[in-house]
Design an enzyme around this catalytic site. Sequence first.
Site, PDB file in Angstrom:
ATOM      1  N   GLU A 158       0.790  -1.241   0.000  1.00  0.00           N
ATOM      2  CA  GLU A 158       0.000   0.000   0.000  1.00  0.00           C
ATOM      3  C   GLU A 158       0.823   1.294   0.000  1.00  0.00           C
ATOM      4  O   GLU A 158       0.708   2.130   0.894  1.00  0.00           O
ATOM      5  CB  GLU A 158      -0.953   0.011   1.194  1.00  0.00           C
ATOM      6  CG  GLU A 158      -2.014  -1.062   1.107  1.00  0.00           C
ATOM      7  CD  GLU A 158      -3.106  -0.910   2.140  1.00  0.00           C
ATOM      8  OE1 GLU A 158      -4.222  -1.377   1.878  1.00  0.00           O
ATOM      9  OE2 GLU A 158      -2.859  -0.337   3.217  1.00  0.00           O
ATOM     10  N   GLU A 370      -6.356  -7.891  -0.068  1.00  0.00           N
ATOM     11  CA  GLU A 370      -7.128  -7.460   1.102  1.00  0.00           C
ATOM     12  C   GLU A 370      -8.526  -7.061   0.644  1.00  0.00           C
ATOM     13  O   GLU A 370      -8.709  -6.520  -0.436  1.00  0.00           O
ATOM     14  CB  GLU A 370      -6.479  -6.273   1.834  1.00  0.00           C
ATOM     15  CG  GLU A 370      -5.169  -6.590   2.527  1.00  0.00           C
ATOM     16  CD  GLU A 370      -4.610  -5.421   3.318  1.00  0.00           C
ATOM     17  OE1 GLU A 370      -5.399  -4.577   3.809  1.00  0.00           O
ATOM     18  OE2 GLU A 370      -3.376  -5.339   3.450  1.00  0.00           O
TER      19      GLU A 370
END
Length: 428
Positions: A158, A370
């Site tokens: 991320e 995710e």
Amino acid sequence: MPENFLWGASTSAYQVEGAAEIDGKKLSQMDVLNADTGFANADVASDVYHRYKEDIQLMKEAGFTAHRFSIAWSRVFPDGVGEVNQKGIEFYDNFIDELLANGIEPVPTLYHYDMPMALVEKYDGWINRQSVEDFKYYAKFIIDRYKDKVKKWLTINEQSIIVEFWYKKNYIPEKYLDDPQVKFQLNHHLNLAHAFACSYVHEVVEDGIVGAAIGYSPVYGVDSTPKNMLAMLNAEDLKNHYFLDIYFKGKYPVGAMSYLKEKGWAPKIEEGDMAAIKKGYSDFLGVNYYASKCVKYPEGENNIYQEAKSNLAGKKNSMGAYEIMPDFYQYIKNPNAETNDWDWTIDPIGFEYLLRDIYERYEIPMIITENGLGAYDTLNEDGTVHDDYRIDYWEQHLKSIHRAIELGVPVFGFLPWSAIDVLSTSNG
């Protein structure tokens, strides 16, 4: 789903392992950042360091065929570089072997926010270019050690979120906090680290594939007025394309970089950097999707720089602050979407939208690394949690993934958040 589709779930080291200073491990920046939040800290977390065998048995019972986890840099190299911590690396040896013994494919992430605190204290972490060289030292060791056991590698988790919440995902000395250029500079160093890891996997891992896990939100204009649609384009450019163009085109998007240069926030790029980034191409993308975003064009008194702040209260409409990039875009609450109690939009249609949009732009395979729903769960007297709302959330999101696959998008796995209950990065 397609044949050989991977089913499992994800975790990160500092959110589940605990044992923050046990068996030679030293603190990471996330251990320190989570120490004084008023919420839980990372000292024990889910105690995976001591309980991994029973955790993996639960994964097997649940039908996992893959597990995404991260390796704690400061458990392997407590000072970031130097001598390897034997007990630390033995933990990962045993963890990976236990997964394989139970028919679960290991999918490790090399970096999930947890820069060794020793390197932060030494030279301010990712802000300093030396971080790239020290990451190479660590990544090379890990890839060499597991190249025969691991074929799917994730580099950095991320980057988009590391930039958006730069002083929550990094320990940033106070002297830098008023300079937005710093967050784009540390991101450039992360890009160089990512590119090296990709190049090295391609070099030494037979049949290995590698990519990053990106925190990704499709961006909607609040309405169809031209200015708000322009804000949507601007936000897509700086929040999404700015990261994925690096991974799959080896360059920064022109519009976003031009905007950063206008503001004096563009990263300093040294000779050879972009060639290294282009060489370190990604084979696939890990997609972390929770929520879509909504924007409008900033005007009047709102046309000012403002950084995002999370909802920490767990009550709807309590967002700390919405990001504003002046003369470019302003995040706002989507008036046409439901949210959870932390103001994260619940938007399964957005999942199909982003998968198709990414594939149209880059034509690369994807794995979901995710996806999940934060909610107030009730533990019943018999030890059960009846989370029909979460089951419904995943059912709807899986239908969207399936529809994207039907329309030609290659998605090869679903590893949502999280494999077990974890310490939250933002609010314990």
